[in-house]
Every structure is written in structure tokens, then in C-alpha cells.
Design a protein around this motif. Sequence first.
Motif, PDB file in Angstrom:
ATOM      1  N   ASP A   1       0.868  -1.340  -0.040  1.00  5.19           N
ATOM      2  CA  ASP A   1      -0.481   0.165   0.368  1.00  5.19           C
ATOM      3  C   ASP A   1       1.370   1.088   0.388  1.00  5.19           C
ATOM      4  N   ASP A   2       2.441   1.335   0.685  1.00  6.87           N
ATOM      5  CA  ASP A   2       3.252   2.946   0.454  1.00  6.87           C
ATOM      6  C   ASP A   2       4.150   2.482  -1.344  1.00  6.87           C
ATOM      7  N   THR A   3       3.752   1.352  -2.179  1.00  4.38           N
ATOM      8  CA  THR A   3       4.318   1.635  -3.416  1.00  4.38           C
ATOM      9  C   THR A   3       3.242   2.011  -4.512  1.00  4.38           C
ATOM     10  N   PRO A   4       3.760   2.950  -5.269  1.00  9.42           N
ATOM     11  CA  PRO A   4       2.607   3.131  -6.926  1.00  9.42           C
ATOM     12  C   PRO A   4       2.858   2.919  -7.527  1.00  9.42           C
ATOM     13  N   GLU A   5       2.167   2.067  -8.269  1.00  7.96           N
ATOM     14  CA  GLU A   5       2.370   2.190  -9.488  1.00  7.96           C
ATOM     15  C   GLU A   5       2.433   1.899 -10.633  1.00  7.96           C
ATOM     16  N   LEU A   6       3.866   2.021 -11.403  1.00  7.52           N
ATOM     17  CA  LEU A   6       3.751   3.031 -13.040  1.00  7.52           C
ATOM     18  C   LEU A   6       3.093   2.209 -13.771  1.00  7.52           C
ATOM     19  N   ALA A   7       2.642   2.902 -14.865  1.00 10.20           N
ATOM     20  CA  ALA A   7       2.314   2.229 -16.113  1.00 10.20           C
ATOM     21  C   ALA A   7       2.644   3.483 -17.292  1.00 10.20           C
ATOM     22  N   ILE A   8       3.197   3.216 -18.315  1.00  7.79           N
ATOM     23  CA  ILE A   8       3.942   3.992 -19.152  1.00  7.79           C
ATOM     24  C   ILE A   8       3.411   3.552 -21.329  1.00  7.79           C
ATOM     25  N   GLY A   9       3.608   4.375 -21.666  1.00  3.81           N
ATOM     26  CA  GLY A   9       2.456   4.192 -23.179  1.00  3.81           C
ATOM     27  C   GLY A   9       3.168   5.285 -24.079  1.00  3.81           C
ATOM     28  N   VAL A  10       3.965   5.381 -25.147  1.00  6.63           N
ATOM     29  CA  VAL A  10       4.513   5.848 -26.325  1.00  6.63           C
ATOM     30  C   VAL A  10       3.619   5.662 -27.163  1.00  6.63           C
TER      31      VAL A  10
ATOM     32  N   LEU B   1      10.477  10.430 -15.048  1.00  4.88           N
ATOM     33  CA  LEU B   1       9.463  10.037 -13.672  1.00  4.88           C
ATOM     34  C   LEU B   1       9.843   9.042 -12.419  1.00  4.88           C
ATOM     35  N   LEU B   2      11.026   8.572 -12.581  1.00  3.15           N
ATOM     36  CA  LEU B   2      11.422   7.914 -11.168  1.00  3.15           C
ATOM     37  C   LEU B   2      12.394   8.355 -10.529  1.00  3.15           C
ATOM     38  N   GLU B   3      12.975   9.899 -11.159  1.00  3.38           N
ATOM     39  CA  GLU B   3      13.693  10.746 -10.264  1.00  3.38           C
ATOM     40  C   GLU B   3      12.491  11.980 -10.151  1.00  3.38           C
ATOM     41  N   SER B   4      11.364  12.453 -10.127  1.00  5.38           N
ATOM     42  CA  SER B   4      10.529  12.823  -9.698  1.00  5.38           C
ATOM     43  C   SER B   4       9.720  12.024  -7.886  1.00  5.38           C
ATOM     44  N   ALA B   5      10.074  10.513  -8.459  1.00  2.77           N
ATOM     45  CA  ALA B   5       9.375   9.404  -7.547  1.00  2.77           C
ATOM     46  C   ALA B   5      10.072   9.603  -6.208  1.00  2.77           C
ATOM     47  N   ARG B   6      11.423   9.756  -6.737  1.00  7.01           N
ATOM     48  CA  ARG B   6      12.522   9.291  -5.849  1.00  7.01           C
ATOM     49  C   ARG B   6      12.372   9.531  -4.411  1.00  7.01           C
ATOM     50  N   SER B   7      11.812  11.179  -4.733  1.00  8.01           N
ATOM     51  CA  SER B   7      12.107  11.714  -3.057  1.00  8.01           C
ATOM     52  C   SER B   7      10.363  11.797  -2.268  1.00  8.01           C
ATOM     53  N   ARG B   8       9.323  10.714  -3.443  1.00 12.33           N
ATOM     54  CA  ARG B   8       8.393  10.638  -2.592  1.00 12.33           C
ATOM     55  C   ARG B   8       8.024   9.282  -2.067  1.00 12.33           C
ATOM     56  N   TYR B   9       8.462   8.425  -2.524  1.00 17.11           N
ATOM     57  CA  TYR B   9       7.902   6.983  -2.468  1.00 17.11           C
ATOM     58  C   TYR B   9       9.668   6.155  -2.460  1.00 17.11           C
TER      59      TYR B   9
ATOM     60  N   GLU C   1      14.087  -3.508 -16.714  1.00 20.14           N
ATOM     61  CA  GLU C   1      15.533  -4.198 -16.028  1.00 20.14           C
ATOM     62  C   GLU C   1      17.069  -3.508 -15.690  1.00 20.14           C
ATOM     63  N   ARG C   2      17.125  -2.687 -16.691  1.00 21.02           N
ATOM     64  CA  ARG C   2      17.950  -1.825 -17.324  1.00 21.02           C
ATOM     65  C   ARG C   2      18.032  -0.552 -16.094  1.00 21.02           C
ATOM     66  N   LEU C   3      16.745  -0.028 -15.678  1.00 25.48           N
ATOM     67  CA  LEU C   3      16.618   0.956 -14.494  1.00 25.48           C
ATOM     68  C   LEU C   3      16.680   0.159 -12.900  1.00 25.48           C
ATOM     69  N   GLY C   4      16.936  -1.004 -12.747  1.00 25.10           N
ATOM     70  CA  GLY C   4      16.856  -1.510 -11.424  1.00 25.10           C
ATOM     71  C   GLY C   4      15.886  -2.104 -10.858  1.00 25.10           C
ATOM     72  N   PHE C   5      14.580  -2.230 -12.163  1.00 22.51           N
ATOM     73  CA  PHE C   5      13.374  -3.047 -11.954  1.00 22.51           C
ATOM     74  C   PHE C   5      13.916  -4.196 -11.257  1.00 22.51           C
ATOM     75  N   VAL C   6      13.166  -5.388 -10.234  1.00 25.53           N
ATOM     76  CA  VAL C   6      13.361  -6.864 -10.573  1.00 25.53           C
ATOM     77  C   VAL C   6      12.217  -7.124 -10.749  1.00 25.53           C
TER      78      VAL C   6
ATOM     79  N   VAL D   1       9.658  -4.843  -9.144  1.00 26.84           N
ATOM     80  CA  VAL D   1       9.779  -2.956  -8.288  1.00 26.84           C
ATOM     81  C   VAL D   1      10.803  -2.722  -8.120  1.00 26.84           C
ATOM     82  N   LEU D   2      11.444  -1.492  -8.180  1.00 23.45           N
ATOM     83  CA  LEU D   2      11.890  -0.553  -8.515  1.00 23.45           C
ATOM     84  C   LEU D   2      12.141   0.199  -6.837  1.00 23.45           C
ATOM     85  N   ARG D   3      13.335  -0.535  -6.118  1.00 24.30           N
ATOM     86  CA  ARG D   3      13.544   0.214  -4.386  1.00 24.30           C
ATOM     87  C   ARG D   3      14.504   1.296  -4.638  1.00 24.30           C
ATOM     88  N   PHE D   4      14.344   2.517  -3.960  1.00 21.73           N
ATOM     89  CA  PHE D   4      14.669   3.622  -3.626  1.00 21.73           C
ATOM     90  C   PHE D   4      16.099   3.734  -3.325  1.00 21.73           C
ATOM     91  N   GLY D   5      16.833   3.650  -2.354  1.00 19.79           N
ATOM     92  CA  GLY D   5      17.563   3.986  -1.536  1.00 19.79           C
ATOM     93  C   GLY D   5      18.732   2.959  -1.821  1.00 19.79           C
TER      94      GLY D   5
END
Length: 168
Positions: free
Chosen positions: A88-97, A114-122, A140-145, A164-168
Motif C-alpha cells: 500500500d506504500d508503493t505506487p504502480e507505474l504505467a507507461i505508453g508511447v 518520472l523515477l527522479e521525481s518519484a524518488r523523493s516521494r515514495y 531491468e536496465r533501470l534497476g527493476f527486479v 519493483v524498483l526500491r529507492f535508497g
Amino acid sequence: MSRVVVRPAEVADEKFLWEMLFEASYSHEQGRVSPDELRGVPSLAHYVQGWGAPGDLGMIAVEGDSPRGAAWLRLFTGDNAAYGHVDDDTPELAIGVVPGMRGAGLGMVLMHNLLESARSRYPAVSLSVRQENPARRLYERLGFVEVPALSHTNPAGSTSVTMVLRFG
């Protein structure tokens, strides 16, 4: 792509987010022909319905006056959990091009912003992706596992994985 600018998503972008959700959800494979049809699909509609609520965060890629892609996230909780729900503390991302812009690096640009903005909030961000989707390599290149326990069969009948990509 040199003329593309990325800006924060606004309430007025909701119509475009519906269009990008249509692309991201492969809705055409289920016989849908219009983003408007998604409004009647609760499991998808909650990704966009009422955009601009507290906690919503998104980026829009614009070329001239034309939006070309979007990456956004929302926090889903309890019985409103989405496909890529981790907690309940982790937002879900959607992307479309938009189809004509795929493969040009726009997804990576949107994700970085988006991830740079999310890093300080979640504490983390999650997503759901079809196992065979080439975009999975981008994540995966961005660090999601992958979170193996949360894999599921999607509405198209193939397997989707939660990442999920965990910050920190």
C-alpha cells in the motif's frame, strides 16, 4: 526526438493518459477499438480515472503541440489494488508511447524523469509487464527486479510479472 520536451502531467492530460493506457494495456488484442472503452473496465480504468488525485505523478513527452508518450504512477491500496501491487506504500507505474515513436528512446527518457521525481516521494515503484514484452529489458536496465510470487495471468491469457524498483 530532438524536439521532444518532457513536462509534468496535469489534470488536463487525462484524455491523453487514456490513450496511452489503451496502448500500454494491449487493449486492441481484446477487441477494443477505442480508449473510451477502458472506462468500463474497472481493472484498467483506475489507472487514469480522476487523474490529478493526491499522490498522482506523471510525465508527458511533447513534440511541438503533440503529446508523444506518458509515464505515470498512482498509489493503489487495499481492495483497489492494481496488477502490479506490491504494498500500500508503493505506487504502480504505467507507461505508453505512441506507435510511431516506439524504439527511439522516448520510454527511457520518460522513465528517468518520472523515477527522479518519484524518488523523493515514495520508497519504491512497481509495475506489471508481460513476460515477453521487450520493454521488460528497459525496466531491468533501470534497476527493476521481478517479484516472482506476484506473477499472474493477464486478461490476454499470457503471463505478466510484477517488478519493483526500491529507492535508497
